[in-house]
Design a protein around this motif. Sequence first.
Motif, PDB file in Angstrom:
ATOM      1  N   ILE A  27       9.160   8.778  -6.366  1.00  0.00           N
ATOM      2  CA  ILE A  27       9.583   8.464  -5.002  1.00  0.00           C
ATOM      3  C   ILE A  27       9.800   6.959  -4.955  1.00  0.00           C
ATOM      4  CG2 ILE A  27       8.992   8.517  -2.558  1.00  0.00           C
ATOM      5  CD1 ILE A  27       7.294  10.999  -3.133  1.00  0.00           C
ATOM      6  N   THR A  28      11.055   6.572  -4.856  1.00  0.00           N
ATOM      7  CA  THR A  28      11.436   5.170  -4.929  1.00  0.00           C
ATOM      8  C   THR A  28      11.755   4.634  -3.537  1.00  0.00           C
ATOM      9  OG1 THR A  28      12.396   5.591  -7.114  1.00  0.00           O
ATOM     10  CG2 THR A  28      13.035   3.537  -5.999  1.00  0.00           C
ATOM     11  N   PRO A  29      10.951   3.705  -3.034  1.00  0.00           N
ATOM     12  CA  PRO A  29      11.287   3.071  -1.756  1.00  0.00           C
ATOM     13  C   PRO A  29      12.580   2.266  -1.902  1.00  0.00           C
ATOM     14  CG  PRO A  29       8.968   2.750  -2.264  1.00  0.00           C
ATOM     15  CD  PRO A  29       9.629   3.287  -3.506  1.00  0.00           C
ATOM     16  N   LYS A  30      13.483   2.440  -0.954  1.00  0.00           N
ATOM     17  CA  LYS A  30      14.751   1.701  -0.952  1.00  0.00           C
ATOM     18  C   LYS A  30      14.695   0.537   0.027  1.00  0.00           C
ATOM     19  CE  LYS A  30      16.828   4.500  -3.787  1.00  0.00           C
ATOM     20  NZ  LYS A  30      17.246   4.101  -5.112  1.00  0.00           N
ATOM     21  N   ALA A  31      13.987   0.713   1.137  1.00  0.00           N
ATOM     22  CA  ALA A  31      13.827  -0.334   2.144  1.00  0.00           C
ATOM     23  C   ALA A  31      12.567  -0.045   2.939  1.00  0.00           C
ATOM     24  CB  ALA A  31      15.041  -0.374   3.069  1.00  0.00           C
ATOM     25  N   MET A  32      11.890  -1.120   3.352  1.00  0.00           N
ATOM     26  CA  MET A  32      10.689  -0.959   4.176  1.00  0.00           C
ATOM     27  C   MET A  32      10.676  -2.023   5.265  1.00  0.00           C
ATOM     28  SD  MET A  32       7.429   0.041   1.862  1.00  0.00           S
ATOM     29  CE  MET A  32       7.746  -0.425   0.172  1.00  0.00           C
ATOM     30  N   ILE A  33      10.205  -1.605   6.430  1.00  0.00           N
ATOM     31  CA  ILE A  33       9.987  -2.505   7.554  1.00  0.00           C
ATOM     32  C   ILE A  33       8.584  -2.200   8.074  1.00  0.00           C
ATOM     33  CG2 ILE A  33      10.698  -3.125   9.888  1.00  0.00           C
ATOM     34  CD1 ILE A  33      13.521  -2.144   9.137  1.00  0.00           C
TER      35      ILE A  33
ATOM     36  N   HIS B 131       2.071   7.061  -7.091  1.00  0.00           N
ATOM     37  CA  HIS B 131       1.187   8.069  -7.693  1.00  0.00           C
ATOM     38  C   HIS B 131       1.938   9.362  -8.037  1.00  0.00           C
ATOM     39  CE1 HIS B 131      -2.797   6.256  -7.508  1.00  0.00           C
ATOM     40  NE2 HIS B 131      -2.413   5.682  -6.378  1.00  0.00           N
ATOM     41  N   PHE B 132       2.924   9.745  -7.234  1.00  0.00           N
ATOM     42  CA  PHE B 132       3.630  11.001  -7.465  1.00  0.00           C
ATOM     43  C   PHE B 132       4.466  10.944  -8.741  1.00  0.00           C
ATOM     44  CE2 PHE B 132       2.899  10.712  -2.865  1.00  0.00           C
ATOM     45  CZ  PHE B 132       2.024  11.777  -2.743  1.00  0.00           C
ATOM     46  N   GLY B 133       4.988   9.777  -9.068  1.00  0.00           N
ATOM     47  CA  GLY B 133       5.737   9.616 -10.309  1.00  0.00           C
ATOM     48  C   GLY B 133       4.857   9.723 -11.538  1.00  0.00           C
ATOM     49  N   ARG B 134       3.552   9.548 -11.351  1.00  0.00           N
ATOM     50  CA  ARG B 134       2.588   9.686 -12.459  1.00  0.00           C
ATOM     51  C   ARG B 134       1.883  11.036 -12.432  1.00  0.00           C
ATOM     52  NH1 ARG B 134       1.434   4.340 -10.445  1.00  0.00           N
ATOM     53  NH2 ARG B 134      -0.472   5.087  -9.456  1.00  0.00           N
ATOM     54  N   LYS B 135       2.332  11.936 -11.551  1.00  0.00           N
ATOM     55  CA  LYS B 135       1.706  13.243 -11.364  1.00  0.00           C
ATOM     56  C   LYS B 135       0.256  13.116 -10.910  1.00  0.00           C
ATOM     57  CE  LYS B 135       4.340  15.676 -14.953  1.00  0.00           C
ATOM     58  NZ  LYS B 135       4.221  16.707 -15.986  1.00  0.00           N
ATOM     59  N   ASP B 136      -0.055  12.036 -10.235  1.00  0.00           N
ATOM     60  CA  ASP B 136      -1.418  11.723  -9.831  1.00  0.00           C
ATOM     61  C   ASP B 136      -1.613  12.014  -8.340  1.00  0.00           C
ATOM     62  OD1 ASP B 136      -4.007  10.769  -9.615  1.00  0.00           O
ATOM     63  OD2 ASP B 136      -3.431   8.653  -9.782  1.00  0.00           O
ATOM     64  N   VAL B 137      -1.611  13.287  -7.993  1.00  0.00           N
ATOM     65  CA  VAL B 137      -1.784  13.682  -6.598  1.00  0.00           C
ATOM     66  C   VAL B 137      -3.154  13.241  -6.086  1.00  0.00           C
ATOM     67  CG1 VAL B 137      -1.934  15.639  -5.006  1.00  0.00           C
ATOM     68  CG2 VAL B 137      -0.168  15.608  -6.774  1.00  0.00           C
ATOM     69  N   GLN B 138      -4.185  13.383  -6.898  1.00  0.00           N
ATOM     70  CA  GLN B 138      -5.524  12.995  -6.449  1.00  0.00           C
ATOM     71  C   GLN B 138      -5.591  11.512  -6.149  1.00  0.00           C
ATOM     72  OE1 GLN B 138      -8.039  15.186  -5.614  1.00  0.00           O
ATOM     73  NE2 GLN B 138      -8.761  13.309  -4.640  1.00  0.00           N
ATOM     74  N   GLY B 139      -4.926  10.701  -6.957  1.00  0.00           N
ATOM     75  CA  GLY B 139      -4.899   9.265  -6.691  1.00  0.00           C
ATOM     76  C   GLY B 139      -4.273   8.957  -5.345  1.00  0.00           C
ATOM     77  N   ALA B 140      -3.204   9.678  -4.999  1.00  0.00           N
ATOM     78  CA  ALA B 140      -2.569   9.498  -3.693  1.00  0.00           C
ATOM     79  C   ALA B 140      -3.511   9.952  -2.586  1.00  0.00           C
ATOM     80  CB  ALA B 140      -1.252  10.268  -3.629  1.00  0.00           C
ATOM     81  N   LEU B 141      -4.140  11.094  -2.763  1.00  0.00           N
ATOM     82  CA  LEU B 141      -5.071  11.601  -1.745  1.00  0.00           C
ATOM     83  C   LEU B 141      -6.240  10.649  -1.536  1.00  0.00           C
ATOM     84  CD1 LEU B 141      -5.120  15.399  -2.692  1.00  0.00           C
ATOM     85  CD2 LEU B 141      -3.927  14.328  -0.767  1.00  0.00           C
ATOM     86  N   ASP B 142      -6.682  10.007  -2.600  1.00  0.00           N
ATOM     87  CA  ASP B 142      -7.785   9.049  -2.497  1.00  0.00           C
ATOM     88  C   ASP B 142      -7.391   7.826  -1.662  1.00  0.00           C
ATOM     89  OD1 ASP B 142      -9.378  10.706  -4.037  1.00  0.00           O
ATOM     90  OD2 ASP B 142      -9.110   9.534  -5.885  1.00  0.00           O
ATOM     91  N   MET B 143      -6.113   7.575  -1.533  1.00  0.00           N
ATOM     92  CA  MET B 143      -5.625   6.446  -0.734  1.00  0.00           C
ATOM     93  C   MET B 143      -5.513   6.795   0.752  1.00  0.00           C
ATOM     94  SD  MET B 143      -2.716   4.762  -3.189  1.00  0.00           S
ATOM     95  CE  MET B 143      -2.532   3.310  -2.139  1.00  0.00           C
TER      96      MET B 143
ATOM     97  N   LEU C 252       0.832  -1.203   0.000  1.00  0.00           N
ATOM     98  CA  LEU C 252       0.000   0.000   0.000  1.00  0.00           C
ATOM     99  C   LEU C 252       0.869   1.257   0.000  1.00  0.00           C
ATOM    100  CD1 LEU C 252      -2.970   1.177   0.369  1.00  0.00           C
ATOM    101  CD2 LEU C 252      -2.381   1.290   2.792  1.00  0.00           C
ATOM    102  N   VAL C 253       1.915   1.268   0.811  1.00  0.00           N
ATOM    103  CA  VAL C 253       2.826   2.417   0.878  1.00  0.00           C
ATOM    104  C   VAL C 253       3.549   2.594  -0.455  1.00  0.00           C
ATOM    105  CG1 VAL C 253       4.901   3.320   2.001  1.00  0.00           C
ATOM    106  CG2 VAL C 253       3.048   2.357   3.384  1.00  0.00           C
ATOM    107  N   ALA C 254       4.042   1.507  -1.040  1.00  0.00           N
ATOM    108  CA  ALA C 254       4.721   1.597  -2.346  1.00  0.00           C
ATOM    109  C   ALA C 254       3.765   2.132  -3.410  1.00  0.00           C
ATOM    110  CB  ALA C 254       5.279   0.230  -2.743  1.00  0.00           C
ATOM    111  N   ASP C 255       2.529   1.638  -3.417  1.00  0.00           N
ATOM    112  CA  ASP C 255       1.536   2.105  -4.394  1.00  0.00           C
ATOM    113  C   ASP C 255       1.201   3.578  -4.179  1.00  0.00           C
ATOM    114  OD1 ASP C 255       1.476  -0.503  -5.355  1.00  0.00           O
ATOM    115  OD2 ASP C 255      -0.427  -1.003  -4.372  1.00  0.00           O
ATOM    116  N   PHE C 256       1.118   3.983  -2.924  1.00  0.00           N
ATOM    117  CA  PHE C 256       0.843   5.379  -2.576  1.00  0.00           C
ATOM    118  C   PHE C 256       1.910   6.304  -3.171  1.00  0.00           C
ATOM    119  CE2 PHE C 256       1.461   8.778   0.707  1.00  0.00           C
ATOM    120  CZ  PHE C 256       0.255   9.436   0.538  1.00  0.00           C
ATOM    121  N   PHE C 257       3.173   5.987  -2.942  1.00  0.00           N
ATOM    122  CA  PHE C 257       4.251   6.841  -3.451  1.00  0.00           C
ATOM    123  C   PHE C 257       4.361   6.791  -4.976  1.00  0.00           C
ATOM    124  CE2 PHE C 257       6.108   6.397   0.969  1.00  0.00           C
ATOM    125  CZ  PHE C 257       5.768   7.684   1.338  1.00  0.00           C
TER     126      PHE C 257
END
Length: 133
Positions: free
Chosen positions: A72-78, A16-28, A9-14
């Motif tokens: 916004i590229t995730p490098k590591a997640m915990i 959106h910014f690479g697609r210029k889709d701010v509304q898509g991120a806000l909808d999440m 979910l976090v990876a999908d959220f970020f």
Amino acid sequence: MSLETNKQLVADFFAHFGRKDVQGALDMMTADATWWIGGKPALFPLCGLKTKAEIGELLNSLVPGTKDGLKITPKAMIAEGSKVACEAESYGVLGNGRTYNNEYHFLVEVRDGKIAAVKEYLDTMHTADVLKG
């Protein structure tokens, strides 16, 4: 939700910014979501706690004007419980022609399958330098 589902979910959220889709991120995000940016608001007004509407306004003033989005590229997640810690790097060419390439630590709280809170730690000096140009 499982820990892996929260991380996705976090990876999908970020993404959106690479697609210029701010509304898509806000909808999440939940209706009462907050976004906190580390730093002293008196020194750098982008810092501090923002409501969903306030962060939406800020993101809409920056992301759509980028040349190819703000990746916004995730490098590591915990993940633990309802929280996901994410190290990430951004890259984008802003409308002023300057390259924004920052490093972050995000702490994201998930509730009912949506983003409920974001805490963002970043290089505020880099941000200020790139935005001023």
